[in-house]
Design an enzyme around this catalytic site. Structure first.
Site, short mmCIF file in Angstrom:
data_model
loop_
_atom_site.label_atom_id
_atom_site.label_comp_id
_atom_site.label_asym_id
_atom_site.label_seq_id
_atom_site.Cartn_x
_atom_site.Cartn_y
_atom_site.Cartn_z
N PHE A 12 0.83 -1.21 0.00
CA PHE A 12 0.00 0.00 0.00
C PHE A 12 0.87 1.27 0.00
CE2 PHE A 12 -1.97 2.73 3.49
CZ PHE A 12 -2.55 3.63 2.61
N VAL A 13 1.64 1.48 1.04
CA VAL A 13 2.45 2.71 1.13
C VAL A 13 3.58 2.68 0.10
CG1 VAL A 13 3.95 4.10 2.61
CG2 VAL A 13 1.92 3.02 3.59
N LEU A 72 10.41 -0.78 3.98
CA LEU A 72 8.99 -0.89 4.33
C LEU A 72 8.52 -2.33 4.41
CD1 LEU A 72 9.24 2.08 3.26
CD2 LEU A 72 6.95 1.82 2.33
N LYS A 90 10.94 -12.40 11.81
CA LYS A 90 12.10 -12.55 10.91
C LYS A 90 12.15 -11.41 9.90
CE LYS A 90 12.62 -17.57 10.95
NZ LYS A 90 12.42 -18.80 10.17
N GLY A 101 23.00 -3.90 6.42
CA GLY A 101 24.28 -4.38 5.87
C GLY A 101 24.52 -3.81 4.49
N TYR A 144 4.78 -8.12 15.85
CA TYR A 144 4.90 -6.88 15.07
C TYR A 144 5.56 -5.79 15.93
CZ TYR A 144 3.35 -2.97 12.08
OH TYR A 144 3.29 -1.85 11.28
P1 NAD Z 1 1.49 -3.54 3.25
O1 NAD Z 1 1.21 -4.85 3.90
O2 NAD Z 1 0.56 -3.06 2.19
O3 NAD Z 1 2.96 -3.48 2.66
C1 NAD Z 1 4.01 -4.26 3.14
C2 NAD Z 1 4.75 -4.80 1.93
O4 NAD Z 1 5.88 -5.58 2.36
C3 NAD Z 1 3.88 -5.74 1.08
O5 NAD Z 1 4.03 -5.40 -0.29
C4 NAD Z 1 4.44 -7.12 1.38
O6 NAD Z 1 4.22 -8.05 0.34
C5 NAD Z 1 5.89 -6.81 1.63
N1 NAD Z 1 6.58 -7.81 2.45
C6 NAD Z 1 6.14 -8.37 3.60
N2 NAD Z 1 7.06 -9.24 4.07
C7 NAD Z 1 8.09 -9.21 3.18
C8 NAD Z 1 9.32 -9.90 3.11
N3 NAD Z 1 9.69 -10.80 4.04
N4 NAD Z 1 10.14 -9.64 2.06
C9 NAD Z 1 9.80 -8.75 1.10
N5 NAD Z 1 8.62 -8.07 1.12
C10 NAD Z 1 7.79 -8.31 2.16
O7 NAD Z 1 1.56 -2.47 4.44
P2 NAD Z 1 1.73 -0.89 4.38
O8 NAD Z 1 0.58 -0.30 5.08
O9 NAD Z 1 2.07 -0.43 3.03
O10 NAD Z 1 2.99 -0.71 5.34
C11 NAD Z 1 4.28 -0.42 4.83
C12 NAD Z 1 5.24 -0.26 6.01
O11 NAD Z 1 4.83 0.84 6.82
C13 NAD Z 1 5.31 -1.47 6.92
O12 NAD Z 1 6.64 -1.66 7.34
C14 NAD Z 1 4.47 -1.08 8.10
O13 NAD Z 1 4.88 -1.72 9.28
C15 NAD Z 1 4.68 0.44 8.16
N6 NAD Z 1 3.54 1.09 8.80
C16 NAD Z 1 2.34 1.23 8.14
C17 NAD Z 1 1.27 1.81 8.80
C18 NAD Z 1 -0.07 1.97 8.13
O14 NAD Z 1 -1.01 2.40 8.79
N7 NAD Z 1 -0.22 1.69 6.87
C19 NAD Z 1 1.42 2.28 10.10
C20 NAD Z 1 2.64 2.11 10.73
C21 NAD Z 1 3.71 1.54 10.08
#
Ligand code: NAD
Ligand code: UDP
Length: 316
Positions: A12-13, A72, A90, A101, A144
């Site tokens: 999403f982001v 992200l 993980k 790294g 998380y």
């Molecule tokens: P999202 O789930 O849409 O995006 C996360 C992305 O990471 C996905 O495309 C997923 O396929 C990918 N991913 C997950 N595990 C992976 C791995 N092991 N290797 C490679 N790719 C992997 O969530 P989002 O809302 O877009 O969040 C993006 C980041 O922002 C995240 O780190 C989240 O913790 C942080 N965040 C988001 C929010 C929010 O409200 N949206 C709030 C706080 C923090």
């Protein structure tokens, strides 16, 4: 032209961020394992020769010639990060080590997408960056929350020990187009339920609060944070301080969509934080940033997105 790696780039982001970075003339690699990310989110970027989509898991080292990394990769919604909690830890911890790294080898700047979840169920309100939080280490949200806390520790230690140029932002609840339709987060759940005239599922009494930020405001802050002086590492809160109860959000979405949905009450999940609101004084001062998009305006854009998605069918 900067070479920029965005892990979680099809999420999403991440997909909004990639679009913005390409529009600014950068060379962008989106790295994703497609756990919650969707190719559909970045399909509009595929024709751009400066965009590459790489299927890769951040728990495995990755090497590329890059100048900046936005880290992200991590599922963000409770149902997805609780689906395989060991993998979530993980992803946060090994993902951070692998990306730090890479940043160290390439002397790249690296930004960590941390979260308001590091504050847990907070006793300080609104939350300031100096608050250490109130987090259950063994609850269902811990994979998380604690994963993200360890990632912050790793970032800070790579900076102290190896002079890696780090940036940490703590993101508060963010919503907008391209959220996964089935990710179970409150904004997407309520909008899809309302558009289908299905019951709106309020957990608990709906008196818990959240502060909702529209995705464009977040992306602006991320880019500003990356461009700050190396001496500013954060952590810095990025969120919209307008605080609403979950009940109020349900009522707003019913009203904007003109839905016939009724509100039903389901049990509150354990460790669900009662309140969340960012203190954004630091972001205002250092990034000269504050959110511009009000909840009603952002909801209308998000509702339009989900209307189209439901009309055209949900593709992977
Ligand atoms: P999202 O789930 O849409 O995006 C996360 C992305 O990471 C996905 O495309 C997923 O396929 C990918 N991913 C997950 N595990 C992976 C791995 N092991 N290797 C490679 N790719 C992997 O969530 P989002 O809302 O877009 O969040 C993006 C980041 O922002 C995240 O780190 C989240 O913790 C942080 N965040 C988001 C929010 C929010 O409200 N949206 C709030 C706080 C923090
Ligand atoms: N929530 C709700 N109904 C839903 C989904 C979520 O009442 O269908 C509540 C949830 O209990 C929490 C708030 O909405 O109090 C925000 O949930 P979300 O999963 O979006 O984010 P987080 O809890 O991580 O802030």
């Amino acid at each position: 032209m900067k070479r920029i790696l965005v892990t979680g780039g099809s999420g999403f982001v991440g997909s909004h961020l990639c679009k913005r970075l390409l529009a600014e003339g950068n060379d962008v690699i989106a790295l994703d394992n497609f756990f919650t990310g969707r190719k559909q989110n970045v399909v509009e970027l595929m024709d751009n020769p400066y965009f590459e989509l790489v299927r890769h898991d951040v728990t495995i080292p990755y090497f590329a010639e890059i100048d900046e990394i936005y880290n992200l990769a991590c599922p963000a919604s409770p149902i997805h990060y609780q689906d395989n909690p060991i993998k979530t830890v993980k992803t946060s911890v090994m993902g951070a080590i692998n990306m730090l790294g890479l940043a160290k080898r390439k002397n790249a700047k690296i930004l960590q997408a941390s979260t308001s979840e590091v504050y847990g169920d907070p006793h300080v309100h609104p939350q300031t960056e100096s608050y250490w939080g109130h987090v259950n280490p063994i609850g269902i949200r811990s994979c998380y929350d604690e994963g993200k806390r360890v990632a912050e520790t790793l970032f800070t230690d790579y900076h102290r020990q190896n002079n890696v140029r780090i940036k940490i932002i703590r993101i508060f609840n963010t919503y907008g187009p391209k959220m996964h339709p089935n990710d179970g987060r409150v904004v997407s759940n309520f909008i899809i339920q309302a558009l289908q005239n299905k019951d709106i599922t309020v957990y608990g009494k709906g008196q818990q609060t959240r502060s909702f930020q529209y995705v464009d405001d977040l992306v602006e802050a991320m880019v500003r944070m990356m461009n700050t002086d190396d001496s500013f590492t954060g952590p810095v809160n990025i969120g919209n301080p307008d605080e609403f109860t979950i009940m109020k959000l349900a009522q707003k979405i019913i009203q904007i969509t003109g839905s016939k949905s009724k509100i039903v009450y389901l049990p509150l999940p354990s460790d669900d934080p009662m309140q969340r609101k960012p203190d954004i004084s630091l972001a205002k001062r250092v990034l000269d940033w504050e959110p511009k998009i009000k909840l009603d305006e952002g909801l209308v854009k998000t509702i339009t997105y989900f209307e189209n998605l439901l009309k055209n069918g949900i593709e992977k």
